[in-house]
Design a protein around this motif. Structure first.
Motif, mmCIF file in Angstrom:
data_model
loop_
_atom_site.group_PDB
_atom_site.id
_atom_site.type_symbol
_atom_site.label_atom_id
_atom_site.label_comp_id
_atom_site.label_asym_id
_atom_site.label_seq_id
_atom_site.Cartn_x
_atom_site.Cartn_y
_atom_site.Cartn_z
ATOM 1 N N GLY A 198 0.834 -1.211 0.000
ATOM 2 C CA GLY A 198 0.000 0.000 0.000
ATOM 3 C C GLY A 198 0.862 1.251 0.000
ATOM 4 O O GLY A 198 2.029 1.215 0.390
ATOM 5 N N VAL A 199 0.290 2.348 -0.471
ATOM 6 C CA VAL A 199 1.029 3.619 -0.507
ATOM 7 C C VAL A 199 0.551 4.524 0.616
ATOM 8 O O VAL A 199 -0.581 4.415 1.080
ATOM 9 C CB VAL A 199 0.880 4.346 -1.872
ATOM 10 C CG1 VAL A 199 1.574 3.580 -2.967
ATOM 11 C CG2 VAL A 199 -0.559 4.616 -2.232
ATOM 12 N N ASP A 200 1.439 5.427 1.026
ATOM 13 C CA ASP A 200 1.055 6.385 2.069
ATOM 14 C C ASP A 200 0.990 7.793 1.477
ATOM 15 O O ASP A 200 1.331 8.015 0.318
ATOM 16 C CB ASP A 200 2.001 6.308 3.272
ATOM 17 C CG ASP A 200 3.457 6.603 2.919
ATOM 18 O OD1 ASP A 200 3.715 7.400 1.995
ATOM 19 O OD2 ASP A 200 4.343 6.027 3.581
ATOM 20 N N ILE A 201 0.565 8.728 2.293
ATOM 21 C CA ILE A 201 0.352 10.110 1.840
ATOM 22 C C ILE A 201 1.658 10.752 1.343
ATOM 23 O O ILE A 201 1.648 11.533 0.397
ATOM 24 C CB ILE A 201 -0.329 10.957 2.943
ATOM 25 C CG1 ILE A 201 -0.826 12.288 2.389
ATOM 26 C CG2 ILE A 201 0.569 11.189 4.119
ATOM 27 C CD1 ILE A 201 -2.242 12.251 1.973
ATOM 28 N N GLU A 202 2.778 10.401 1.969
ATOM 29 C CA GLU A 202 4.062 10.987 1.562
ATOM 30 C C GLU A 202 4.436 10.534 0.145
ATOM 31 O O GLU A 202 4.924 11.331 -0.656
ATOM 32 C CB GLU A 202 5.192 10.615 2.541
ATOM 33 C CG GLU A 202 5.111 11.335 3.874
ATOM 34 C CD GLU A 202 4.154 10.681 4.863
ATOM 35 O OE1 GLU A 202 3.814 9.474 4.691
ATOM 36 O OE2 GLU A 202 3.712 11.366 5.796
ATOM 37 N N GLU A 203 4.194 9.256 -0.153
ATOM 38 C CA GLU A 203 4.501 8.748 -1.496
ATOM 39 C C GLU A 203 3.605 9.415 -2.536
ATOM 40 O O GLU A 203 4.062 9.782 -3.619
ATOM 41 C CB GLU A 203 4.346 7.230 -1.540
ATOM 42 C CG GLU A 203 5.445 6.527 -0.756
ATOM 43 C CD GLU A 203 5.152 5.070 -0.473
ATOM 44 O OE1 GLU A 203 6.073 4.263 -0.647
ATOM 45 O OE2 GLU A 203 4.012 4.746 -0.082
ATOM 46 N N CYS A 204 2.333 9.601 -2.203
ATOM 47 C CA CYS A 204 1.414 10.300 -3.114
ATOM 48 C C CYS A 204 1.891 11.730 -3.346
ATOM 49 O O CYS A 204 1.884 12.220 -4.484
ATOM 50 C CB CYS A 204 -0.008 10.300 -2.553
ATOM 51 S SG CYS A 204 -0.777 8.667 -2.511
ATOM 52 N N ALA A 205 2.326 12.396 -2.277
ATOM 53 C CA ALA A 205 2.798 13.786 -2.379
ATOM 54 C C ALA A 205 4.058 13.879 -3.238
ATOM 55 O O ALA A 205 4.189 14.789 -4.070
ATOM 56 C CB ALA A 205 3.050 14.357 -0.991
#
Length: 155
Positions: free
Chosen positions: A46-53
């Motif tokens: 799964g991805v986290d908010i930092e990776e999306c940013a």
């Protein structure tokens, strides 16, 4: 696939790979008076908010530099969620043994919607095991008739 989504997919793919992630999907849709460019990324854990940013920032810079979209739009980079779409052959292959929801363009045995366990996949067909009351039944569906497919959460 539209020209915009195709172009953005080409721009996003190397960026996403640089971060060790998978590009799941790109959508360019109008909702009300606004256009949205949605880029879905994932990885096995799964991805986290930092990776999306990080992906959003790098992709935004590339889009500003090349300016391939004439309209104003909102860029959204996120996880596809628990019910991620199945579009590419690799998506279907990775979903074997998982619960899926499949909609068809035309009915098979009077049904256009099938939900159950994906048992097998090839480029020509996929097999789903559906539970009807207490019985399990296998359905073989031609991939050419699949309108939409996604993972499905069982409650």
């Amino acid at each position: 696939m539209s020209k915009v989504t195709e172009t953005v997919e080409q721009l996003a793919s190397p960026i996403v790979k640089d971060f060790g992630l998978e590009l799941v999907d790109v959508e360019y849709v109008k909702e009300g008076s606004n256009w949205f460019l949605r880029v879905y990324i994932d990885k096995p854990t799964g991805v986290d908010i930092e990776e999306c940013a990080m992906v959003s920032e790098r992709l935004s810079e590339k889009l500003d530099e090349l300016d391939p979209i004439s309209e104003n739009y909102f860029l959204e980079v996120s996880s596809p969620g628990a019910e991620r779409p199945l579009k590419k052959p690799s998506d279907f292959e990775n979903a074997i043994g998982k619960h899926v929801h499949v909609k068809l363009y035309e009915p098979i045995e009077g049904e256009k919607v099938f939900e159950g366990t994906l048992k097998s996949y090839s480029e020509e067909e996929l097999t789903i095991e559906v539970t009807i009351k207490t019985r399990k039944k296998l359905f073989t569906l031609p991939t050419a008739k699949v309108a939409k497919a996604r993972l499905a959460v069982i409650f």
